[in-house]
Structures are given as structure tokens and as C-alpha cells.
Design a protein around this motif. Sequence first.
Motif, short mmCIF file in Angstrom:
data_model
loop_
_atom_site.label_atom_id
_atom_site.label_comp_id
_atom_site.label_asym_id
_atom_site.label_seq_id
_atom_site.Cartn_x
_atom_site.Cartn_y
_atom_site.Cartn_z
N ARG A 184 0.80 -1.22 0.00
CA ARG A 184 0.00 0.00 0.00
C ARG A 184 0.84 1.28 0.00
O ARG A 184 0.39 2.30 -0.48
N ASP A 185 2.04 1.22 0.53
CA ASP A 185 2.92 2.39 0.58
C ASP A 185 4.15 2.09 -0.28
O ASP A 185 5.10 1.44 0.18
N VAL A 186 4.11 2.57 -1.51
CA VAL A 186 5.09 2.15 -2.51
C VAL A 186 5.66 3.37 -3.24
O VAL A 186 4.94 4.33 -3.52
N VAL A 187 6.94 3.31 -3.51
CA VAL A 187 7.59 4.26 -4.41
C VAL A 187 8.02 3.50 -5.66
O VAL A 187 8.53 2.38 -5.57
N GLY A 238 14.52 9.10 -19.39
CA GLY A 238 14.55 9.99 -18.25
C GLY A 238 14.36 9.21 -16.97
O GLY A 238 14.43 7.97 -16.96
N LEU A 239 14.13 9.92 -15.88
CA LEU A 239 13.86 9.30 -14.58
C LEU A 239 12.44 9.65 -14.17
O LEU A 239 12.13 10.81 -13.91
N GLY A 240 11.58 8.65 -14.12
CA GLY A 240 10.20 8.86 -13.71
C GLY A 240 9.99 8.40 -12.28
O GLY A 240 10.74 7.57 -11.76
N GLY A 241 8.97 8.94 -11.63
CA GLY A 241 8.69 8.55 -10.26
C GLY A 241 7.22 8.66 -9.92
O GLY A 241 6.48 9.44 -10.53
N ALA A 242 6.80 7.86 -8.97
CA ALA A 242 5.43 7.89 -8.47
C ALA A 242 5.42 7.29 -7.08
O ALA A 242 6.35 6.56 -6.70
N MET A 243 4.37 7.59 -6.31
CA MET A 243 4.26 6.98 -4.99
C MET A 243 2.80 6.85 -4.58
O MET A 243 1.94 7.59 -5.04
N SER A 244 2.57 5.87 -3.73
CA SER A 244 1.24 5.67 -3.16
C SER A 244 1.36 5.64 -1.64
O SER A 244 2.39 5.25 -1.09
N SER A 245 0.30 6.06 -0.98
CA SER A 245 0.24 6.03 0.48
C SER A 245 -1.12 5.49 0.88
O SER A 245 -2.16 5.99 0.41
N GLY A 246 -1.12 4.45 1.69
CA GLY A 246 -2.37 3.84 2.08
C GLY A 246 -3.15 3.26 0.92
O GLY A 246 -4.38 3.16 0.97
N GLY A 247 -2.44 2.88 -0.14
CA GLY A 247 -3.09 2.30 -1.30
C GLY A 247 -3.58 3.31 -2.31
O GLY A 247 -4.12 2.94 -3.36
#
Length: 311
Positions: free
Chosen positions: A133-136, A143-152
Amino acid sequence: MSELALGLDLGGTKIRAGLIDQKGQLVIANTYPTDISNGREGIMNSIISAIAPLLTRARREGKLLMGIGISAAGVINVRSGTVIDATDSLPQWRGTRLGYLLEEEFGLHVCTDNDVNCALLGEQWLGGAKDYRDVVMLTLGTGLGGAMSSGGELVHGAGFLAGHWGRMEVPHPYRPQHWVTLESLLSGTGLRETLLFQLPAQEHDNYPDGISIIQAYANRDPKVIVAVEDFFKLLAKTIANIRWTVDPELVLLGGGMINSRDYWWDLLARHLKECSVMTPIRPAILGNDAGMYGAARMVFNHFESIKHQQD
């Protein structure tokens, strides 16, 4: 009646689009070229051309198409469906009212989001981040891409900039007093550019891209060893810094460079250990289809949210 979502992942050279059911089963998927020669008009026409035959297929087979999900590079206002900022790979794309235009064209609900956000959503649904549920997620490619989740839930931020770690500025390792974006160092393109600082001009053509440099490293080419080891030391430091600010339970690595991980995964693990990073690090497993699956999942999530509110 079977319920489907249409997921579409827009790239600078190609579009991947498919019909996906609520269990994540792929009914059909096609790949189409992206026409960037005519700017925004050409890109929109490419998207419409990719969607139209899939709509015909769904209707012909009596399937209920709930909506369309679009995964696209850049900064996306997920509420309005507008492209706030875009990469050079999609010329004239900034400011496009993508969600509105497609809803007008097809009369269906349209969800839009950044491509790495969609990739993370797809990986949490069906891939390497399932049950976390808490993922980077970091994608190493051009390039360098990024995303994150918190609590799903995906974290977008007030201006939809969350996760764009590649845009952070850091000191250039070979140019004192110069600051550059992190992705200009930490990407396939960045790996090559930093290597070229260490080589005479006549040798530059020997290393045309990041993948060729990783292959040379696997063959123990002495000219690339320092650059590659510095690259993965920087990646480990970046993950360590993200850990201290976001504290995820999992870091997922994707993008084109992940396909060569057999040559560098142990090297990264060693540098992570030196940085005292104990957070699990895993490779993404959906490959180029992650954004397409995540785009479809957005549609299902939207209608599940409406149903929950009504209940």
C-alpha cells in the motif's frame, strides 16, 4: 454483460491500447504509432485512431465499456484531464484538454494521469507491488520517472507534481558550480552523458546509449566501470533519500534499464547496503504494459468510488 475498461498508454513513438476486464484479464491489445510530426493535432488523431477499433470490438461483442483511461508522460491534472506540462517527446502537448476532448469525441467517461502513476497503479493491481500500500516506483529509461502511493492511494500533490524526483536539481559531478536535474544523471541518457565526460571525443560513438554501456560493463570494459558504479551509487543514494522522506514499504524499479538488471542488480544491492537501506527493492514485472493496465484500473476505481459513495 461483461464490463471492460479501455486502457491507453501514450508514448512519444507509440501507443499501447487494450480492453481489460475487472479481473485484469486482457481481452485484446494493439500497438499504434504516435504521429508527433503534426504536434497536438497529430497526437490526438493517433489516440483517436487507437481507441476507435477497440470501441467497435467491445460493442460488436456486446461488452459494456465503462470508460477510457489514459496514461501519458508529463504533469497531468487528474481532475480536469488537462496536460499541465509535457516532455519534448510530445511537441505542443502542454495545455491539451485531453480528458475533455476525448469525452466529447466518444461520449464516455475519461480518466487521465501521469504515465508512471499509471504504471505504479498497474503494478499494485497485477504486478510487482501487489498487496503493498505504501510504494515508491522509479522508472529508469530515457529519463527518470517517479510515483508513490500512500495507504493504497496514489499521491499527486497540490499541483500534481508529487513523485517527479527526476526534476530535482543536484550538483553536477564533473562540472563544479553547475546544478542539473537528477534525471540528467540518473537515466539511460544520463549514464551516457556522464560517461562521455570521461572519454575522448573519438570514442563517444562506441557507447551510443545506456544499454550499450551496461553491456560493456558486463564485459568488464575498463572505460565504463567507474561511470556505471557511480551511477548505481547515485541511484542507491536517491533511494536512501526517498526512504528518509517518504518511508515506503517497497521500492519498485521499472523502465527500459530494468531489462538489463542481471548485470547490475547485485551492484545496486551492495550500494544500498552501504546506505543502510533495508526497504525491499523489487523489479517491476508488467513491462511496457504497466501503464495500460494502470490506465484501465483508473476507470474501475472511479466507478467503484461512485458506488461506494452511493452506498
